[in-house]
Design a protein around this motif. Structure first.
Motif, PDB file in Angstrom:
ATOM      1  N   TYR A  79      -6.150  -7.479   4.080  1.00 21.92           N
ATOM      2  CA  TYR A  79      -7.592  -7.287   3.939  1.00 21.92           C
ATOM      3  C   TYR A  79      -8.301  -8.600   4.260  1.00 21.92           C
ATOM      4  O   TYR A  79      -7.810  -9.680   3.906  1.00 21.92           O
ATOM      5  N   TYR A 139      -0.799  -4.027   3.642  1.00 19.79           N
ATOM      6  CA  TYR A 139      -2.126  -4.156   4.251  1.00 19.79           C
ATOM      7  C   TYR A 139      -2.595  -5.605   4.142  1.00 19.79           C
ATOM      8  O   TYR A 139      -2.362  -6.269   3.127  1.00 19.79           O
ATOM      9  N   GLY A 162       1.790   1.019   7.122  1.00 21.04           N
ATOM     10  CA  GLY A 162       0.981   1.093   5.902  1.00 21.04           C
ATOM     11  C   GLY A 162       1.734   0.717   4.639  1.00 21.04           C
ATOM     12  O   GLY A 162       1.206   0.889   3.538  1.00 21.04           O
ATOM     13  N   PRO A 167       2.060   4.255   2.533  1.00 20.65           N
ATOM     14  CA  PRO A 167       2.054   4.748   3.917  1.00 20.65           C
ATOM     15  C   PRO A 167       1.435   6.142   4.013  1.00 20.65           C
ATOM     16  O   PRO A 167       1.645   6.983   3.136  1.00 20.65           O
ATOM     17  N   GLN A 168       0.709   6.386   5.089  1.00 16.74           N
ATOM     18  CA  GLN A 168       0.066   7.680   5.285  1.00 16.74           C
ATOM     19  C   GLN A 168       1.022   8.707   5.900  1.00 16.74           C
ATOM     20  O   GLN A 168       0.938   9.890   5.599  1.00 16.74           O
ATOM     21  N   TYR A 195      -9.479  -4.231   7.318  1.00 19.44           N
ATOM     22  CA  TYR A 195      -8.080  -4.285   6.903  1.00 19.44           C
ATOM     23  C   TYR A 195      -7.175  -3.902   8.063  1.00 19.44           C
ATOM     24  O   TYR A 195      -7.582  -3.192   8.987  1.00 19.44           O
ATOM     25  N   THR A 196      -5.949  -4.408   8.004  1.00 17.74           N
ATOM     26  CA  THR A 196      -4.947  -4.133   9.026  1.00 17.74           C
ATOM     27  C   THR A 196      -3.681  -3.612   8.340  1.00 17.74           C
ATOM     28  O   THR A 196      -3.098  -4.332   7.519  1.00 17.74           O
ATOM     29  N   PRO A 197      -3.251  -2.384   8.630  1.00 17.20           N
ATOM     30  CA  PRO A 197      -1.975  -1.904   8.065  1.00 17.20           C
ATOM     31  C   PRO A 197      -0.798  -2.484   8.824  1.00 17.20           C
ATOM     32  O   PRO A 197      -0.843  -2.626  10.054  1.00 17.20           O
ATOM     33  N   GLY A 228       0.830  -1.193   0.000  1.00 11.11           N
ATOM     34  CA  GLY A 228       0.000   0.000   0.000  1.00 11.11           C
ATOM     35  C   GLY A 228       0.867   1.246   0.000  1.00 11.11           C
ATOM     36  O   GLY A 228       2.064   1.184  -0.280  1.00 11.11           O
ATOM     37  N   SER A 278      -5.089   1.289  -1.974  1.00 10.54           N
ATOM     38  CA  SER A 278      -4.913   0.647  -0.670  1.00 10.54           C
ATOM     39  C   SER A 278      -5.927   1.178   0.328  1.00 10.54           C
ATOM     40  O   SER A 278      -6.786   2.000   0.000  1.00 10.54           O
ATOM     41  N   ASP A 279      -5.830   0.679   1.545  1.00  8.90           N
ATOM     42  CA  ASP A 279      -6.709   0.980   2.684  1.00  8.90           C
ATOM     43  C   ASP A 279      -8.181   0.900   2.299  1.00  8.90           C
ATOM     44  O   ASP A 279      -8.629  -0.080   1.715  1.00  8.90           O
TER      45      ASP A 279
END
Length: 228
Positions: free
Chosen positions: A220, A218, A215, A147-148, A209-211, A145, A189-190
């Motif tokens: 899902y 992920y 992130g 990253p934020q 979902y789990t990062p 994914g 993603s996410d």
């Protein structure tokens, strides 16, 4: 060349060095992520499990080691990947099969999974629909994914676009790993990908979902109650 044929040829070509390159490119961290995924899969106590886009069989073999009684089929559309997977173990049913058009009966597996492969499917919407068709209880998808966190995101993309291509060049696999980098960078993603799963695999009771690793990756999940 159609995307599917390009990807099949690419994975056939890199299959001998696939595991080594994954260890180098992730500094071995992909093994931690895969153990986390296997823990989630087996926590649902499935009696049968389908591992899609299995590559050389990491997830399938981890499941087998943890629960020797589970019935496992592991598939990939790259014949060379399946060849190398079969060399690792004879206790898993490895076969060449296409995620977009599975030659498997409806609701034939309690749980199914695709790890680091759904973004490489020519039509991942069709693949998710097929997973829904053959799965009774739970679908798991692990994928890269974005990253934020801005700092982590900057480091992540620096490694992806500067370091990994250099390593790919060293191993004479520059084109293959350039594609893998670009596909990871643009893949949804996410919540965006979770909504794609909901659209193509309706009827589950829970979607989440789990990062992992801020992130970068992920997991899902889609779950049905065990009363069907």
């Amino acid at each position: 060349m159609p995307k599917a044929e390009f990807i099949r040829t690419m994975f056939n070509d890199i299959s001998p060095k696939y595991d080594l390159l994954n260890d180098i490119l992730s500094l071995g961290i992909h093994r931690v992520w895969k153990k986390k995924l296997v823990g989630k899969i087996l926590s649902g106590a499935p009696q049968s499990f389908l591992d899609g886009a299995t590559g050389t069989g990491d997830i399938a073999l981890l499941c087998r080691e943890t629960n020797p009684l589970i019935k496992i089929k592991a598939i990939d559309f790259s014949p060379n990947m399946i060849k190398h997977a079969k060399m690792r173990s004879s206790e898993v049913d490895f076969e060449v099969n296409d995620l977009m058009n599975l030659s498997l009966p409806d609701k034939s597996y309690d749980a199914s999974n695709v790890s680091f492969g759904i973004r490489n499917v020519e039509d991942y919407n069709a693949a998710i629909k097929e997973l829904n068709r053959v799965t009774k209880q739970s679908i798991y998808i692990m994928e890269f994914g974005q990253p934020q966190n801005k700092i982590i995101r900057s480091i992540y993309f620096f490694i992806m676009f500067k370091i990994i291509p250099f390593i790919g060049k060293v191993f004479n696999k520059e084109e293959a790993y350039s594609y893998l980098i670009e596909s990871s960078a643009r893949f949804p993603s996410d919540e965006k990908f979770l909504n794609i799963i909901k659209e193509n695999a309706p009827g589950f009771d829970e979607y989440k979902y789990t990062p992992l690793f801020f992130g970068v990756v992920y997991i899902y999940e889609a779950h049905r109650r065990k009363n069907i």
